[in-house]
Scaffold this motif. Sequence first.
Motif, mmCIF file in Angstrom:
data_model
loop_
_atom_site.group_PDB
_atom_site.id
_atom_site.type_symbol
_atom_site.label_atom_id
_atom_site.label_comp_id
_atom_site.label_asym_id
_atom_site.label_seq_id
_atom_site.Cartn_x
_atom_site.Cartn_y
_atom_site.Cartn_z
ATOM 1 N N ALA A 91 0.841 -1.325 -0.004
ATOM 2 C CA ALA A 91 -0.059 -0.025 0.078
ATOM 3 C C ALA A 91 0.886 1.280 0.245
ATOM 4 O O ALA A 91 0.647 2.009 -0.665
ATOM 5 N N SER A 92 1.658 1.260 0.875
ATOM 6 C CA SER A 92 2.895 2.350 0.871
ATOM 7 C C SER A 92 3.440 2.525 -0.604
ATOM 8 O O SER A 92 3.489 3.650 -0.990
ATOM 9 N N CYS A 93 3.903 1.537 -1.067
ATOM 10 C CA CYS A 93 4.530 1.642 -2.432
ATOM 11 C C CYS A 93 3.458 2.491 -3.473
ATOM 12 O O CYS A 93 3.914 3.022 -4.463
ATOM 13 N N GLN A 94 2.341 2.028 -3.480
ATOM 14 C CA GLN A 94 1.217 2.558 -4.303
ATOM 15 C C GLN A 94 0.934 3.911 -4.203
ATOM 16 O O GLN A 94 0.751 4.484 -5.049
ATOM 17 N N THR A 95 1.196 4.304 -2.852
ATOM 18 C CA THR A 95 0.846 5.732 -2.491
ATOM 19 C C THR A 95 2.183 6.713 -2.759
ATOM 20 O O THR A 95 2.086 7.804 -2.979
ATOM 21 N N VAL A 96 3.305 6.208 -2.928
ATOM 22 C CA VAL A 96 4.605 6.751 -3.392
ATOM 23 C C VAL A 96 5.115 6.476 -4.866
ATOM 24 O O VAL A 96 5.706 5.697 -5.014
ATOM 25 N N ARG A 97 4.107 7.254 -5.782
ATOM 26 C CA ARG A 97 4.504 6.944 -7.260
ATOM 27 C C ARG A 97 5.126 8.343 -7.805
ATOM 28 O O ARG A 97 4.363 9.363 -7.452
ATOM 29 N N TYR A 98 6.377 8.233 -8.253
ATOM 30 C CA TYR A 98 6.938 9.562 -8.575
ATOM 31 C C TYR A 98 6.959 9.608 -10.247
ATOM 32 O O TYR A 98 7.024 10.857 -10.673
ATOM 33 N N GLU A 99 6.553 8.839 -10.998
ATOM 34 C CA GLU A 99 6.588 8.879 -12.561
ATOM 35 C C GLU A 99 5.380 9.872 -12.587
ATOM 36 O O GLU A 99 4.154 9.541 -12.393
ATOM 37 N N LEU A 100 5.692 10.770 -13.565
ATOM 38 C CA LEU A 100 4.661 11.731 -13.873
ATOM 39 C C LEU A 100 3.313 11.355 -14.583
ATOM 40 O O LEU A 100 3.465 10.693 -15.471
ATOM 41 N N SER A 101 2.410 11.736 -13.995
ATOM 42 C CA SER A 101 1.218 11.643 -14.763
ATOM 43 C C SER A 101 -0.025 12.428 -14.128
ATOM 44 O O SER A 101 0.175 13.332 -13.385
ATOM 45 N N PHE B 220 -3.851 18.135 -25.954
ATOM 46 C CA PHE B 220 -2.697 17.454 -26.143
ATOM 47 C C PHE B 220 -2.608 16.133 -25.333
ATOM 48 O O PHE B 220 -3.454 15.824 -24.596
ATOM 49 N N ASP B 221 -1.798 15.217 -25.771
ATOM 50 C CA ASP B 221 -1.861 13.761 -25.405
ATOM 51 C C ASP B 221 -0.645 13.897 -24.332
ATOM 52 O O ASP B 221 0.456 14.608 -24.423
ATOM 53 N N TYR B 222 -0.871 13.141 -23.279
ATOM 54 C CA TYR B 222 0.278 12.955 -22.018
ATOM 55 C C TYR B 222 0.155 11.747 -21.597
ATOM 56 O O TYR B 222 -0.842 11.237 -21.039
ATOM 57 N N ALA B 223 1.228 11.033 -21.367
ATOM 58 C CA ALA B 223 1.436 9.696 -20.856
ATOM 59 C C ALA B 223 2.937 9.662 -20.397
ATOM 60 O O ALA B 223 3.779 9.868 -21.236
ATOM 61 N N SER B 224 2.977 9.176 -19.187
ATOM 62 C CA SER B 224 4.484 8.772 -18.710
ATOM 63 C C SER B 224 5.255 9.965 -18.558
ATOM 64 O O SER B 224 6.450 9.767 -18.850
ATOM 65 N N GLY B 225 4.933 11.310 -18.497
ATOM 66 C CA GLY B 225 5.645 12.395 -18.302
ATOM 67 C C GLY B 225 5.965 12.999 -19.790
ATOM 68 O O GLY B 225 7.217 13.603 -19.816
ATOM 69 N N HIS B 226 5.246 12.481 -21.053
ATOM 70 C CA HIS B 226 5.700 12.908 -22.405
ATOM 71 C C HIS B 226 4.546 13.511 -22.857
ATOM 72 O O HIS B 226 3.542 13.029 -23.011
ATOM 73 N N VAL B 227 4.686 14.547 -23.388
ATOM 74 C CA VAL B 227 3.819 15.468 -24.210
ATOM 75 C C VAL B 227 3.832 15.026 -25.544
ATOM 76 O O VAL B 227 5.073 15.041 -26.357
ATOM 77 N N ASP B 228 2.702 14.916 -26.318
ATOM 78 C CA ASP B 228 2.486 14.481 -27.692
ATOM 79 C C ASP B 228 1.451 15.103 -28.514
ATOM 80 O O ASP B 228 0.290 15.545 -27.843
ATOM 81 N N ASP B 229 1.494 15.450 -29.731
ATOM 82 C CA ASP B 229 0.278 15.810 -30.578
ATOM 83 C C ASP B 229 -0.594 16.851 -29.984
ATOM 84 O O ASP B 229 -1.534 16.660 -29.376
ATOM 85 N N ILE B 230 0.062 18.256 -30.070
ATOM 86 C CA ILE B 230 -0.876 19.350 -29.456
ATOM 87 C C ILE B 230 -1.594 19.811 -30.583
ATOM 88 O O ILE B 230 -1.329 19.613 -31.870
ATOM 89 N N ARG B 231 -3.003 20.085 -30.199
ATOM 90 C CA ARG B 231 -4.043 20.287 -31.186
ATOM 91 C C ARG B 231 -4.602 21.656 -30.584
ATOM 92 O O ARG B 231 -4.696 21.944 -29.510
ATOM 93 N N ALA B 232 -5.159 22.560 -31.753
ATOM 94 C CA ALA B 232 -5.709 23.853 -31.415
ATOM 95 C C ALA B 232 -6.375 24.065 -32.607
ATOM 96 O O ALA B 232 -6.406 23.436 -33.780
ATOM 97 N N PHE C 40 7.353 21.953 -19.390
ATOM 98 C CA PHE C 40 7.515 21.527 -17.950
ATOM 99 C C PHE C 40 7.035 20.343 -17.660
ATOM 100 O O PHE C 40 7.335 19.674 -16.526
ATOM 101 N N PHE C 41 6.202 19.744 -18.525
ATOM 102 C CA PHE C 41 5.540 18.261 -18.140
ATOM 103 C C PHE C 41 6.229 17.322 -19.045
ATOM 104 O O PHE C 41 5.862 16.279 -18.738
ATOM 105 N N GLN C 42 7.243 17.888 -19.584
ATOM 106 C CA GLN C 42 7.826 16.797 -19.998
ATOM 107 C C GLN C 42 9.046 16.371 -19.585
ATOM 108 O O GLN C 42 10.281 16.881 -19.776
ATOM 109 N N VAL C 43 9.070 15.442 -18.324
ATOM 110 C CA VAL C 43 9.944 15.085 -17.753
ATOM 111 C C VAL C 43 10.118 13.439 -17.703
ATOM 112 O O VAL C 43 9.105 12.825 -17.495
ATOM 113 N N THR C 44 11.235 12.785 -17.621
ATOM 114 C CA THR C 44 11.311 11.454 -17.521
ATOM 115 C C THR C 44 11.899 11.232 -16.179
ATOM 116 O O THR C 44 13.080 11.582 -15.587
#
Length: 1285
Positions: free
Chosen positions: A23-33, A119-131, A149-153
Amino acid sequence: MFALHSSVFTMQGLLLCCLVALASCQTVRYELSLNPQKTYEYSYAGVVNFGLGIPNLAESGVRITCKVKITGVSAQTFILKVSDLLFEEFNGFPGKDTFTASPKLTQRIAAQLTKPFMFDYASGHVDDIRASAEVSDTVVNIVRGILGFFQVTVKTTQKIYELEEVGIHGKCQSNYVTEENMETKDMTITQVVDVTHCKEKAAIYRGMATAVLDQVAKQRGDSVISTVRYVYTVKPTAEGGLITTAHGLERQYFSPFNVKGGNFKMQATKQIVLLHAIDTERAVMFGAVESKGNLVYKFVNSQANVPIMMQNLDNPVPKAMELIKHLAEANRYQIDSATTEDTIKVYQLLRVIPYEGLEEMWKQFAGNEEYRRWFLDMIVEVGDARILKFLEMRFHAGDVSASEALQALMLSINHLNPIPELVEMAKMFLYIPFCKSSTYLWHTVVLNYGSLVYKHCAYYTPCPVAAVQPLLDMATEALKNNSEADMVLALKALGNAGHPGSIKTIMRFLPGVAATPVNVPPRVLSAAVQSMRLIAARDPQSVRDITMALFVEKNLPVEIRMLAFMILFDTKPSMALVSTVTTHLQQEKDLHVVSFAFSYLKSFARSRTPDNQYLSTACNVAAKILAPKFGRVSYHYSKAMRMDWFNDDFLIGTAAEVFMLRSATNIFPTEIMMKGKFFFIGRILQLLEFGIRADGIRDLFGTSIPGFNGDLDFTDLVSVLNMLQNWEVLPNDKPVLSAYSRASGQEWFFADMNKEFIQNIIMAVHPAAGKESPLWEVIENLQKGISWHKTKPFLIFEVRYHQATTLGLPLEISKYYESVNGITVNAKTAINPPVTEQLGQLLNSEITLETDGFIGYTKDFWVFYGINTELFQCGSELKAKTPIGIPWKFSAKINVREKKFELDFPACKKEIEIVSVSSNVYAVSRNIEELDMAKVTPMMPKAIDSNDEVTHTGPSVVTPESDQVMRANSWHPVTKMCAESNIYGAGLCVESELRREYYNEEYPLYYFLGYTNLALKIAPAQAIKAVDKIHFEVNAGPSTHQMSTRQLLESLRRLSKAATQQIRLSSDSASSVRGSHQSQPDSFLEVGNSTPEAMFNIKAFALSGNEKPQGYDAAVYYTPEANVKNTQLIVSQAGEDTNWKMCMDTTVTAHAEAKAHIRWGAECQSYEMSMRAATAHLPGSMPTLKAKVHWTKIPETMAELGRRVDSYIPGMALLLGFNQQHESNAGQEVSASVVASSADSVDVKIRFPEYTVYRLAIPVPLPPASSPESQLDNRNTTIDGFGFA
């Protein structure tokens, strides 16, 4: 039983611990999302500023602040919305000025920025910006800066790691360091991005295709250095890491020189702070959107976004037409420097005008000669398909002349954006019949298409063969038809293209490497070898193999082997290959090949430019190996010479090369080439290159010229002229002389002078020519009066570098160099008696000419470093202006029969600026909504006006009583120096004003920071009498002078005897001097009291009504004797109450001795000096040249100048390798001796009154020995005259 129970209890405890840990491991996740069911709101601030980072120097910048709301749409799709936008500008001095809001621009940007962005966002990576479609790329790039700022591994298994990832700067290497706060469990992530060595960098170069990269020079320094760093605070959550704060910092250092010295600085910072994260209450509504790409910065088509100015581009056609009319009228007679910057405005407007608008402008301007010329000169800067279509229409319609077409096509192709579509489109000019209507137009079309291919290949690698295929076909067809002219043209165009795919075609023209035997004229062979000059950098190995094979092929013409040697070394051969060449040269029998190669190697051995850093070492070794055998080969053989320098602080250098190719079968050189190179910030730009090929003249002179002895005296000149009289025997189908010119390595012009061309010139200017001569029409027009005017605006270069910044704003470094040239001639001639039948009648007529006009140019130069978008600009800007203008108004009278020439100028009534240079560096801020409020602040303000001395002030402070900014190390010299003549009422003045601040760490940049103004002017001066006009007269016919022979020669005898006494006291060769001076006056007196005739007489008078002229009158007399040539010059000042004269007597004897004795002042009595030079070669001694200057009395100004020069001599002598010896020599005298101590060296000794400087064995080139054998082994050479071995 108890044991079993304990065991069960233990298992339950372990399971519980595992569940808790899990449970502790599940609450301490650092990978950006991001949680799609939540809405995140951040505050955002981005700031960029430009300056030097030094207190009290102006800076500029912009700041963007807003709130950013991110809401989930699906698991990996999110919406970004911006609110509370504020755009602010800064222009001024840090600590004193503040950011100022720009409401109108804020509103304009907000109109787009507040629209939803998906924009698409997964695992700290931004892709396909639309406007939405109406959102501009500039605004999308600002959003990219926020989303960056949100493009971080994030890796939890490593604290230090690196990887290559996509960001706003491109695909670049990132280095990460993570650190966990054990109390808060927050993770601090530091990311450093290497934006210098990105695999796919978001950067664009424009205008640098012909400037070759020099990687070795970049090892010595660069002009741009960038660093990017991000720091994130990540809070772990059940959904993943959440960025609570983040800070980005990008620094860049730029200098026009080496950035290791002084530099401009760009600092961009951005920050986001999480305000809150709440559950999404309702779905976000948004309209139709389209893809705008990923996170990598997308460059806007910025051709029209000129960084050095900003204007409203709406409705551009009438604005451009009005500006062109204004420029044409303002510069109709002379260049108006105040208007020349408007040419850039016209270029900018033309770049946004659609093709139909350009056609409309042409219809309006075509009928007006002045407007038409300006329009055709400026439309060439459109730079895309519109200009090609416009020229195509003109060529098909035939409504431009061949000259207009040539100029417009040349500049259009050279300034065209070399993208594949435009290269393909430009091929059409090779097939339009109009292009072949003129020889030079056709040459321009073919050569410039080759240049376009070269630039295309600079940006697209590998370069498709299809681009160069038309030229390959042209070369193949010319070879098949054996057409020499077509072969030369095609090969020159292939040389411009520099396409590696043309190697096989070029080889077909070269004997020894061609697959089938080939026999083409030497001129074609030369063009074929030189066509590989640019391929040498792109495919060095292939060119190396071919040129080496040609060089060792002894059956080829000598000049072709030497050209192959040149191209071989353009490939930068290795030490091993240079050694191979050296070994071959040791066995070479042809002295022209040996001489050329050895001099080439020796020149390159001294090279200091970075591109030759390794080659110069190899050449140095080779030259030392070859020197014992070939070190004294005569300068009468083929030679290569190179001089260069390079400065590491400035990262700037130059090189000049001269090549003279000769052969044993001809006395006249086969080919002469001169070229120059400019080295700057890691690039090599080939400047102008000129070449002459003299096939016809070479054949005319053959192996010898009757009567030519090589002394280059009058006898040799007569011998050459006698040979030239036989030019009619030359064949009609062979060029007498061929010439070419290249700029930036690209050949843009070549021409052949054939026998018919020479005949036409001779017939046109022959005295017997009549009304059929083109000169006859010119004379008739001059008699009626002519008025001719021409101006030409020319964008010399537009060099632009664009790079993404972390804010999503485009950084630009640009250089613009614009010139407006003009000439105006008004003239009217009267001929008395008039010519009626032949031009020769002019020789017996008096010709009077009245003329006025102007010739000059103004050059504007800008360097911009900052942010440039279509909405706003901010940065640092260097602006320089150099106007040169020479107006004239005079009347002339020419009488050929009487050998008399007169010239009258009006008196100087107003100040005329001949040349000036002004420059300054500014902090600039502009925005499209407030064009009238653009801020251009001098980086170094006019805060302190000091005197001419260097002024040092205290620490930099701002006093409360005044807004005056105090600065350190200020320097503000203001000078004005004039040389005035109170006789002619005019003076020449030099004015200068500099404003500088010096910081040791800013060397050498601070030389150019601050205000500069230098000017050369002709200004009125107080005259003795009012001057109506200034009169010059040259009379070379028989004339008499007012002084009688006895008066003149009596004075000269008195002066000569006095000089003899002075020299006798101080000279070790007094006997020879005494003898010559004693015999000379006696012979003069034999002439008697007759009135002598001057060889020529020159007068320079200031005329004022009927009063006596003021000025100077000079007469030259020639009184030769046996074996002695005597010349006397008498200069007298004309006017009332003046007796100033200058008397000079020169003697040249048949024994290589020359003497001059000068006296000047009142009746030639005030000041005196004498000079003597002689050569000596007595049996048993070395050839010697001696010279001596002796002065009895000179003006104090000359003495002071001499003392100043004398103070520099010891230091200069030391730098030049001379030794110094303190000794007492003859006073008031300087003597020098040069002794030929060996066949290729001299000893030099110079004696000053208090010391002597000397240097032994100075190497010098000497003329040749009498036989080739003595060139190879001259150990037993005897010297029979100074300078000859």
